[in-house]
Design an enzyme around this catalytic site. Structure first.
Site, short mmCIF file in Angstrom:
data_model
loop_
_atom_site.label_atom_id
_atom_site.label_comp_id
_atom_site.label_asym_id
_atom_site.label_seq_id
_atom_site.Cartn_x
_atom_site.Cartn_y
_atom_site.Cartn_z
N SER A 147 3.07 -74.14 -2.65
CA SER A 147 4.15 -74.48 -3.58
C SER A 147 5.47 -73.83 -3.12
CB SER A 147 3.99 -73.85 -5.03
OG SER A 147 5.05 -74.09 -5.86
N TYR A 160 2.39 -67.42 -11.75
CA TYR A 160 2.27 -68.67 -11.04
C TYR A 160 2.72 -68.21 -9.57
CZ TYR A 160 2.34 -73.47 -9.17
OH TYR A 160 2.10 -74.44 -8.54
#
Length: 256
Positions: A147, A160
């Protein structure tokens, strides 16, 4: 050099975890379109069957295998079944993941463990099980979904970002340990994409305006934007690419 053979995936078996919807389904669809026989994975058999049927209705080769990627005791027999009944796994896309937003000072401990189990443990469990099959064959492609948060933080998503940073470094470690066996292990790092999980952000006018202004390409990502990079990393075109993270983010990680 035949370019079709360089990027084509005909005859190859690709397992894509977390692929009943969203990015995972888009990647499975793209790999199947390039000729791969794809195996969709998720924890909901009915949802998975519908996704696989969508691909088959387009004339694509698709199978489904429901198992929990966070449970090593479920992963091992599932990989064995795929190898025995579908074919040797040539391509693995570790896509399964989750997001839980909350201020870090109030982040629940159980949410932390659930997020790490899904985002990091699954990559280890499935990656290791598949690599044990690939190593004796002397070939294989593993693509771990990272990501932009593998590099950049945002308020309320510190766990995250930590998980995706871990996936980035696990990708590099896999490449280092398994490169000598003929495996290429790389990461694909999506930016902000229009998915069901991001619907609230897409519909948030203030956030969308901020994001578009922050992104050099001046738009949200569309799922098809990820397919070309995935095919590259899954194909012979990337045979000397190892331990790299390709960010498909419209330039977000390149700009302050």
């Amino acid at each position: 050099m035949n370019v079709v053979n360089l990027f084509g995936l005909s005859g190859r078996v690709a397992l894509v975890t977390g692929s009943s919807a969203g990015i995972g389904f888009a990647l499975a669809h793209g790999l199947a379109g390039a000729g791969a026989k794809v195996v969709l994975n998720g924890r909901e058999p009915a949802k998975l069957a519908l996704a696989a049927e969508r691909l088959r209705q387009e004339g694509l080769s698709a199978h489904e295998m429901a198992f929990d990627v966070t449970d090593s005791s479920a992963v091992r027999p599932a990989i064995e079944w795929i190898e025995d009944n579908v074919g040797p796994i040539d391509i693995l896309v570790n896509n399964a993941g989750m997001q839980l937003r909350a201020p870090l000072e109030n982040y629940p401990e159980d949410a932390w463990h659930a997020l790490m189990k899904t985002n990091v443990d699954s990559v280890f469990h499935v990656g290791q099980a598949v690599a044990k099959c690939m190593i004796p064959r002397g070939r294989g492609k593993i693509i771990n979904i990272c990501s932009v948060q593998s590099e950049l933080g945002r308020p309320s998503i510190a766990p995250y970002a930590a998980s995706k940073g871990a996936v980035k470094m696990l990708t590099k470690g896999m490449a280092i340990d398994w490169g000598k066996h003929g495996l290429q292990v790389n990461g694909l790092g999506p930016g902000y994409f229009k998915t069901e999980l991001n619907r609230a952000l897409v519909e948030d006018k203030a956030f969308s305006e901020w994001l578009i202004g922050r992104t050099p390409s001046r738009r949200w990502g569309e799922l098809e934007d990820l397919v070309g990079a995935a095919i590259f990393l899954a194909s012979n075109a990337s045979n000397f690419v190892n331990g790299q993270i390709i960010y498909v983010d419209g330039g977000v990680t390149a700009s302050l």
